[in-house]
Each structure stands twice: as structure tokens, then as C-alpha cells.
Design a protein around this motif. Structure first.
Motif, PDB file in Angstrom:
ATOM      1  N   ARG A  12     -11.524 -14.672 -38.979  1.00  0.00           N
ATOM      2  CA  ARG A  12     -13.173 -14.196 -39.931  1.00  0.00           C
ATOM      3  C   ARG A  12     -13.651 -12.950 -39.772  1.00  0.00           C
ATOM      4  NH1 ARG A  12     -14.241 -19.943 -39.852  1.00  0.00           N
ATOM      5  NH2 ARG A  12     -15.892 -19.124 -39.397  1.00  0.00           N
ATOM      6  N   GLN A  16     -12.852  -8.913 -41.699  1.00  0.00           N
ATOM      7  CA  GLN A  16     -14.056  -8.666 -41.821  1.00  0.00           C
ATOM      8  C   GLN A  16     -14.006  -7.064 -40.915  1.00  0.00           C
ATOM      9  OE1 GLN A  16     -17.997 -10.280 -40.655  1.00  0.00           O
ATOM     10  NE2 GLN A  16     -19.012  -9.231 -42.777  1.00  0.00           N
ATOM     11  N   SER A  21      -5.932  -9.775 -41.622  1.00  0.00           N
ATOM     12  CA  SER A  21      -6.041 -10.924 -40.782  1.00  0.00           C
ATOM     13  C   SER A  21      -5.197 -10.035 -39.310  1.00  0.00           C
ATOM     14  CB  SER A  21      -5.363 -12.466 -40.629  1.00  0.00           C
ATOM     15  OG  SER A  21      -3.857 -11.733 -41.068  1.00  0.00           O
TER      16      SER A  21
END
Length: 60
Positions: A12, A16, A21
């Protein structure tokens, strides 16, 4: 290995930061078209840097 205790939290946080990913990022980095584009961009940047350097001619 990079300091995250939970792999899903790492994924995660990575998404961000990188906008993809880890597996998506890895796939994009392996794309031949992307590699070629980055090589061309790097070559252009290096050419610009070299062209901006002052020309020095030293006498003997």
C-alpha cells in the motif's frame, strides 16, 4: 528487508509513493518500449548537459 513488518502495508505504501503496485511497477520497468524510451530520454538529457558545458581549448 526494507523495514516494513507487514508485506501488505509495504504494498500500500509503495503504491501511494510510486503510483503502482510493486508488481505493476516491476512489469512496467521490464517493458522493452519503456526501457527504449528511457534510454532515448537519458541520451537527450546527456546531450543537453554536454552542449551546455563551456568549451575549453587549452594551448600547448
Amino acid at each position: 528487508e526494507v523495514g516494513f513488518k507487514d508485506p501488505s502495508y509495504f504494498a500500500r505504501a509503495f503504491k501511494q509513493f510510486a503510483g503502482a503496485s510493486p508488481s505493476e511497477y516491476r512489469q512496467r520497468r521490464r517493458s522493452p518500449e519503456l526501457v527504449k524510451k528511457e534510454e532515448v530520454e537519458l541520451e537527450q538529457t546527456l546531450s543537453q548537459v554536454i552542449d551546455s558545458l563551456p568549451l575549453r581549448i587549452e594551448g600547448r
